[in-house]
Design a protein around this motif. Structure first.
Motif, short mmCIF file in Angstrom:
data_model
loop_
_atom_site.label_atom_id
_atom_site.label_comp_id
_atom_site.label_asym_id
_atom_site.label_seq_id
_atom_site.Cartn_x
_atom_site.Cartn_y
_atom_site.Cartn_z
N LEU A 242 0.73 -1.10 -0.01
CA LEU A 242 0.03 -0.09 -0.11
C LEU A 242 0.84 1.23 0.09
N TRP A 243 1.83 1.36 0.75
CA TRP A 243 2.65 2.54 0.87
C TRP A 243 4.03 1.99 1.58
N LEU A 244 5.07 2.85 1.19
CA LEU A 244 6.37 2.51 1.88
C LEU A 244 6.90 4.11 2.34
N LEU A 245 7.62 4.11 3.67
CA LEU A 245 7.94 5.08 4.19
C LEU A 245 9.41 5.10 4.50
N ARG A 246 10.38 5.77 4.24
CA ARG A 246 11.51 5.96 4.40
C ARG A 246 12.00 6.88 5.36
N TYR A 247 12.38 6.67 6.40
CA TYR A 247 12.96 7.94 7.60
C TYR A 247 14.41 7.76 7.94
N SER A 248 14.80 8.99 8.27
CA SER A 248 15.96 9.49 8.78
C SER A 248 16.27 10.08 9.82
N VAL A 249 16.97 10.02 10.70
CA VAL A 249 17.08 10.88 12.07
C VAL A 249 18.48 11.54 11.97
N ILE A 250 18.71 12.74 11.71
CA ILE A 250 19.79 13.26 11.48
C ILE A 250 20.46 14.23 12.82
N VAL A 251 21.53 14.06 13.22
CA VAL A 251 22.00 15.21 14.49
C VAL A 251 22.09 16.37 13.73
N LYS A 252 21.44 17.43 14.45
CA LYS A 252 21.35 18.83 13.54
C LYS A 252 22.70 19.45 13.40
N SER A 253 23.48 19.26 14.58
CA SER A 253 24.58 20.27 14.71
C SER A 253 25.87 19.43 13.82
N ARG A 254 25.99 18.23 13.76
CA ARG A 254 26.95 17.42 12.93
C ARG A 254 26.57 17.17 11.63
N GLY A 255 25.16 17.21 11.37
CA GLY A 255 24.69 16.63 9.98
C GLY A 255 24.97 15.12 9.92
N ILE A 256 25.20 14.15 10.80
CA ILE A 256 25.13 12.92 10.40
C ILE A 256 24.01 12.02 10.73
N ILE A 257 23.85 11.02 10.19
CA ILE A 257 22.62 10.28 10.04
C ILE A 257 22.83 9.33 11.45
N LYS A 258 21.91 9.44 12.46
CA LYS A 258 21.88 8.58 13.54
C LYS A 258 20.98 7.35 13.42
N SER A 259 20.22 7.33 12.63
CA SER A 259 19.09 6.27 12.28
C SER A 259 18.43 6.26 10.79
N LYS A 260 18.21 5.39 10.29
CA LYS A 260 17.50 5.22 8.83
C LYS A 260 16.90 3.71 8.71
N GLY A 261 15.75 4.00 8.20
CA GLY A 261 14.92 2.87 8.22
C GLY A 261 13.81 2.72 7.07
N TYR A 262 12.94 1.88 7.12
CA TYR A 262 11.80 1.56 6.35
C TYR A 262 10.48 1.08 7.16
N ILE A 263 9.64 1.67 6.80
CA ILE A 263 8.22 1.34 7.47
C ILE A 263 7.35 0.93 6.23
N MET A 264 6.47 -0.27 6.08
CA MET A 264 5.54 -0.19 4.81
C MET A 264 4.40 -1.12 5.35
N GLN A 265 3.51 -1.09 4.57
CA GLN A 265 2.05 -1.65 4.90
C GLN A 265 1.86 -2.51 3.42
N ALA A 266 1.31 -3.64 3.83
CA ALA A 266 0.66 -4.27 2.45
C ALA A 266 -0.68 -4.90 2.87
N LYS A 267 -1.53 -5.24 2.14
CA LYS A 267 -2.77 -5.92 2.52
C LYS A 267 -3.05 -7.08 1.61
N ARG A 268 -3.78 -8.22 1.70
CA ARG A 268 -3.92 -9.37 1.20
C ARG A 268 -5.03 -9.13 0.68
N ASN A 269 -5.05 -9.50 -0.68
CA ASN A 269 -6.01 -9.40 -1.62
C ASN A 269 -6.37 -10.85 -1.99
N ALA A 270 -7.16 -11.66 -0.98
CA ALA A 270 -7.46 -12.97 -1.35
C ALA A 270 -8.85 -13.16 -2.07
N SER A 271 -8.65 -13.40 -3.29
CA SER A 271 -10.23 -13.30 -4.11
C SER A 271 -10.40 -14.61 -4.55
#
Length: 271
Positions: A242-271
């Motif tokens: 259904l959708w995919l979200l990519r996030y990043s958490v950046i330390v403002k003062s240093r511009g380095i990435i502290k965390s990065k990941g994906y969250i997604m959701q899918a549905k089952r279309n069992a017809s």
């Protein structure tokens, strides 16, 4: 051992929510450097599914869940509230099935996963349009209105767009209640920023960013392949992302990435 239990759960669920957790934590990206963003997504989804399924119990009578949460517990990393002001939490949201109501689900899940009340910025990638149809303001409006609602609800601070040309960005800017703060430009399609877009963005204080994401970061076939390879015989063809979200958490003062990941959701279309 766990794939049998995972398969049983998948066959009884209607929705699957997957969270990779912090990729910088659990070696998802360490072994090889994916050549493209699409390969990275598929690789991370497959590794998360494999790891999750290996830990699912064999109990056939385990509780049936309509919404199945697929996560790797040790990879989930919430933000320390004391550090929140020092961090910028941004996300890019790819709608796979064209449904604007998915936006709130995605933002709520991202906030919950990271342990924050709001995201600092969300960029939306234009949802897929039917063949022969061009992207228009009318098509974008319901998605943008959903983002505006989330700004008003204080779930997001700033909202932005991706891959809009000058004409469409101007139409959106003039119509929108909450103005776009940024617009991403794919440098694969243009080596130099278009001058008319640059001039418009400068006039209205819209930040122009670059990206190298494909038009379709996660297609149906790619997700189904990852599902099939991780948990065999899952009737993978029934599952639609259904959708995919990519996030990043950046330390403002240093511009380095502290965390990065994906969250997604899918549905089952069992017809």
């Amino acid at each position: 051992m766990g794939t049998h239990g995972a398969r049983a759960l998948l066959e009884r669920a209607g929705t699957l929510t997957l969270q990779t957790g912090n990729l910088l934590n659990w070696g998802c990206l360490r072994k090889k450097c994916p050549a493209t963003p699409g390969e990275e997504v598929r690789d991370c989804i497959q590794k998360t599914l494999t790891e999750w399924s290996s830990k699912v119990g064999q109990d056939q009578n385990q509780e049936i869940q309509e919404v199945l949460e697929c996560t790797v517990a040790q990879a989930i990393e919430k933000i320390n509230p004391e550090e929140r002001d020092e961090l910028k939490v941004s996300a890019k949201l790819f709608i796979v099935g064209s449904n604007s109501s998915s936006i709130r689900d995605a933002v709520d899940l991202a906030c919950s996963a990271l342990g924050v009340a709001q995201l600092d910025s969300v960029i939306i990638a234009p949802p897929p349009v039917d063949d022969g149809t061009t992207l228009s303001l009318e098509y974008l409006q319901p998605y943008w209105q959903e983002l505006e609602n989330l700004v008003q609800d204080k779930k997001i601070v700033a909202i932005g767009t991706s891959d809009l040309d000058k004409a469409l960005l101007e139409q959106l800017y003039l119509w929108a209640q909450v103005k776009p703060s940024s617009n991403q430009v794919n440098l694969a399609s243009c080596c130099v920023m278009p001058p008319d877009l640059t001039a418009f963005a400068k006039q209205f204080d819209i930040q122009l960013l670059t990206h190298n994401d494909p038009k379709e970061l996660l297609c149906e076939a790619s997700f189904q392949e990852a599902l099939q390879e991780s948990i065999q015989n899952t009737k993978a063809h029934e599952w639609i992302p259904l959708w995919l979200l990519r996030y990043s958490v950046i330390v403002k003062s240093r511009g380095i990435i502290k965390s990065k990941g994906y969250i997604m959701q899918a549905k089952r279309n069992a017809s």
